[in-house]
Write a protein that holds these residues in place. Structure first.
Motif, PDB file in Angstrom:
ATOM      1  N   GLY A 104       0.960  -1.000   0.032  1.00  0.00           N
ATOM      2  CA  GLY A 104       0.001   0.145  -0.118  1.00  0.00           C
ATOM      3  C   GLY A 104       0.761   1.432  -0.230  1.00  0.00           C
ATOM      4  N   HIS A 105       2.010   0.836  -0.096  1.00  0.00           N
ATOM      5  CA  HIS A 105       3.080   2.342  -0.230  1.00  0.00           C
ATOM      6  C   HIS A 105       3.119   3.573  -0.919  1.00  0.00           C
ATOM      7  N   THR A 106       3.586   4.460  -1.415  1.00  0.00           N
ATOM      8  CA  THR A 106       3.605   5.224  -1.969  1.00  0.00           C
ATOM      9  C   THR A 106       5.265   5.314  -1.719  1.00  0.00           C
ATOM     10  N   SER A 107       5.742   5.892  -3.597  1.00  0.00           N
ATOM     11  CA  SER A 107       7.292   6.386  -3.266  1.00  0.00           C
ATOM     12  C   SER A 107       7.387   7.677  -3.836  1.00  0.00           C
ATOM     13  N   PRO A 108       8.851   8.401  -4.195  1.00  0.00           N
ATOM     14  CA  PRO A 108       8.772   8.845  -2.493  1.00  0.00           C
ATOM     15  C   PRO A 108       8.436   8.885  -2.082  1.00  0.00           C
ATOM     16  N   ASP A 109       8.743   9.887  -0.707  1.00  0.00           N
ATOM     17  CA  ASP A 109       7.690  10.387   0.666  1.00  0.00           C
ATOM     18  C   ASP A 109       6.992  11.671  -0.240  1.00  0.00           C
ATOM     19  N   THR A 110       8.075  12.271  -1.035  1.00  0.00           N
ATOM     20  CA  THR A 110       7.300  13.849  -1.726  1.00  0.00           C
ATOM     21  C   THR A 110       8.217  13.674  -3.273  1.00  0.00           C
ATOM     22  N   GLY A 111       7.820  14.587  -4.215  1.00  0.00           N
ATOM     23  CA  GLY A 111       7.836  14.441  -4.797  1.00  0.00           C
ATOM     24  C   GLY A 111       7.788  13.664  -6.302  1.00  0.00           C
ATOM     25  N   TRP A 112       9.024  13.139  -6.859  1.00  0.00           N
ATOM     26  CA  TRP A 112       9.329  12.469  -7.534  1.00  0.00           C
ATOM     27  C   TRP A 112      10.793  11.653  -8.006  1.00  0.00           C
ATOM     28  N   TYR A 113      11.388  10.497  -8.262  1.00  0.00           N
ATOM     29  CA  TYR A 113      12.298  10.162  -8.560  1.00  0.00           C
ATOM     30  C   TYR A 113      13.167  10.579 -10.223  1.00  0.00           C
ATOM     31  N   ASP A 114      13.690  10.834  -9.581  1.00  0.00           N
ATOM     32  CA  ASP A 114      14.790  11.337 -11.227  1.00  0.00           C
ATOM     33  C   ASP A 114      16.008  10.294 -10.859  1.00  0.00           C
ATOM     34  N   GLN A 115      15.940   9.824 -11.630  1.00  0.00           N
ATOM     35  CA  GLN A 115      17.725   8.665 -11.745  1.00  0.00           C
ATOM     36  C   GLN A 115      18.642   9.251 -12.179  1.00  0.00           C
ATOM     37  N   PRO A 116      19.844   8.563 -11.783  1.00  0.00           N
ATOM     38  CA  PRO A 116      20.576   9.075 -13.333  1.00  0.00           C
ATOM     39  C   PRO A 116      20.614   7.876 -14.031  1.00  0.00           C
ATOM     40  N   ARG A 117      20.366   6.894 -13.678  1.00  0.00           N
ATOM     41  CA  ARG A 117      19.842   5.098 -15.067  1.00  0.00           C
ATOM     42  C   ARG A 117      19.111   5.164 -14.785  1.00  0.00           C
ATOM     43  N   ARG A 118      19.172   4.585 -16.030  1.00  0.00           N
ATOM     44  CA  ARG A 118      18.105   3.930 -16.497  1.00  0.00           C
ATOM     45  C   ARG A 118      17.127   2.546 -15.671  1.00  0.00           C
ATOM     46  N   GLU A 119      16.462   2.714 -15.464  1.00  0.00           N
ATOM     47  CA  GLU A 119      15.733   1.523 -14.996  1.00  0.00           C
ATOM     48  C   GLU A 119      14.460   1.120 -15.520  1.00  0.00           C
ATOM     49  N   TRP A 120      15.224  -0.838 -15.597  1.00  0.00           N
ATOM     50  CA  TRP A 120      13.489  -1.473 -15.955  1.00  0.00           C
ATOM     51  C   TRP A 120      12.572  -1.920 -14.887  1.00  0.00           C
ATOM     52  N   VAL A 121      11.884  -1.912 -14.634  1.00  0.00           N
ATOM     53  CA  VAL A 121      11.294  -2.705 -13.319  1.00  0.00           C
ATOM     54  C   VAL A 121       9.792  -3.462 -14.026  1.00  0.00           C
ATOM     55  N   LEU A 122       9.953  -4.895 -12.660  1.00  0.00           N
ATOM     56  CA  LEU A 122       9.152  -5.547 -13.401  1.00  0.00           C
ATOM     57  C   LEU A 122       8.551  -6.098 -12.012  1.00  0.00           C
ATOM     58  N   VAL A 123       7.444  -6.323 -12.086  1.00  0.00           N
ATOM     59  CA  VAL A 123       6.284  -6.627 -10.880  1.00  0.00           C
ATOM     60  C   VAL A 123       6.117  -8.278 -10.676  1.00  0.00           C
ATOM     61  N   LEU A 124       6.410  -8.434  -9.610  1.00  0.00           N
ATOM     62  CA  LEU A 124       5.977  -9.775  -9.774  1.00  0.00           C
ATOM     63  C   LEU A 124       4.850 -10.707  -8.828  1.00  0.00           C
ATOM     64  N   ARG A 125       4.608 -10.083  -7.607  1.00  0.00           N
ATOM     65  CA  ARG A 125       3.010 -10.257  -7.363  1.00  0.00           C
ATOM     66  C   ARG A 125       2.790  -9.317  -7.623  1.00  0.00           C
ATOM     67  N   GLY A 126       1.631  -9.027  -6.696  1.00  0.00           N
ATOM     68  CA  GLY A 126       0.431  -7.526  -6.456  1.00  0.00           C
ATOM     69  C   GLY A 126       0.106  -6.633  -7.722  1.00  0.00           C
ATOM     70  N   ARG A 127       0.530  -5.195  -7.881  1.00  0.00           N
ATOM     71  CA  ARG A 127      -0.385  -4.381  -8.177  1.00  0.00           C
ATOM     72  C   ARG A 127       0.590  -3.192  -8.172  1.00  0.00           C
ATOM     73  N   GLY A 128       0.706  -2.733  -8.747  1.00  0.00           N
ATOM     74  CA  GLY A 128       1.496  -0.720  -8.368  1.00  0.00           C
ATOM     75  C   GLY A 128       1.342   0.254 -10.179  1.00  0.00           C
ATOM     76  N   VAL A 129       0.946   1.215  -9.262  1.00  0.00           N
ATOM     77  CA  VAL A 129       0.924   2.097 -10.188  1.00  0.00           C
ATOM     78  C   VAL A 129       1.893   3.177 -10.494  1.00  0.00           C
ATOM     79  N   VAL A 130       2.787   3.362 -11.874  1.00  0.00           N
ATOM     80  CA  VAL A 130       4.024   3.916 -11.735  1.00  0.00           C
ATOM     81  C   VAL A 130       3.141   5.441 -12.734  1.00  0.00           C
ATOM     82  N   ALA A 131       3.833   6.533 -12.019  1.00  0.00           N
ATOM     83  CA  ALA A 131       2.870   7.928 -12.604  1.00  0.00           C
ATOM     84  C   ALA A 131       4.570   8.916 -13.468  1.00  0.00           C
ATOM     85  N   PHE A 132       4.198   9.380 -14.139  1.00  0.00           N
ATOM     86  CA  PHE A 132       4.769   9.680 -15.069  1.00  0.00           C
ATOM     87  C   PHE A 132       5.078  11.283 -14.798  1.00  0.00           C
TER      88      PHE A 132
END
Lengths: 104, 104
Positions: free
Chosen positions: A35-63
């Motif tokens: 049930g968590h969201t992240s980061p606590d405030t603002g946005w992730y702004d990462q220096p590297r590319r990220e490949w992300v996979l959900v293995l179990r459960g469900r989540g929403v990534v917002a841009f």
């Protein structure tokens, strides 16, 4: 051998994030959300590319520019470096287990 | 977005192996086995470390020195560079979907 669905604490006051692979130009993390969201405030702004996979459960990534993507088991996407994003929602009734590959 | 459990051919005369991430010092592959073993002869002897995860199904990784490890959903292990190994068995009744991260 280890298992991505094991060693999850009963209490999870914060999202769990563990590095499981560390290479010259790559890290792989297991993330467990309850049930968590992240980061606590603002946005992730990462220096590297990220490949992300959900293995179990469900989540929403917002841009930042407004897109939202809902990921369930087996769903994956690649997030370019510096594309600002956040985890806007995860299932509160089931652990969401993510695999994140950060790479150059 | 794409899904690791989709786009699997009905006929799978050979093991399916597809690169889904390619970085400076990392590649991530999806592998689908349907009773296949690999390689056809001998052993894998790889220049990079490999982190391998089973997402669905079941398979046995055998090492030249005699160890065998059975992996089911969520199980993972790291194979050092040049540690000779093979996939000695995969479930003939269900697709086994692997994720392999080859990295420096």
């Amino acid at each position: 051998m280890a298992n991505l669905f094991e060693a999850i604490p009963e209490a999870l006051p914060e999202e769990l994030c563990e590095e499981i692979v560390s290479g010259r130009a790559v890290t792989v993390e297991r993330i467990v959300s309850r049930g968590h969201t992240s980061p606590d405030t603002g946005w992730y702004d990462q220096p590297r590319r990220e490949w992300v996979l959900v293995l179990r459960g469900r989540g929403v990534v917002a841009f930042e520019e407004g897109d939202e993507v809902t990921l369930g088991p087996g769903d994956y996407l690649t997030i370019p470096a510096h594309r600002r994003h956040r985890v806007a929602w995860t299932d509160p009734n089931e652990d969401t287990v993510w695999l994140a590959v950060h790479y150059d």
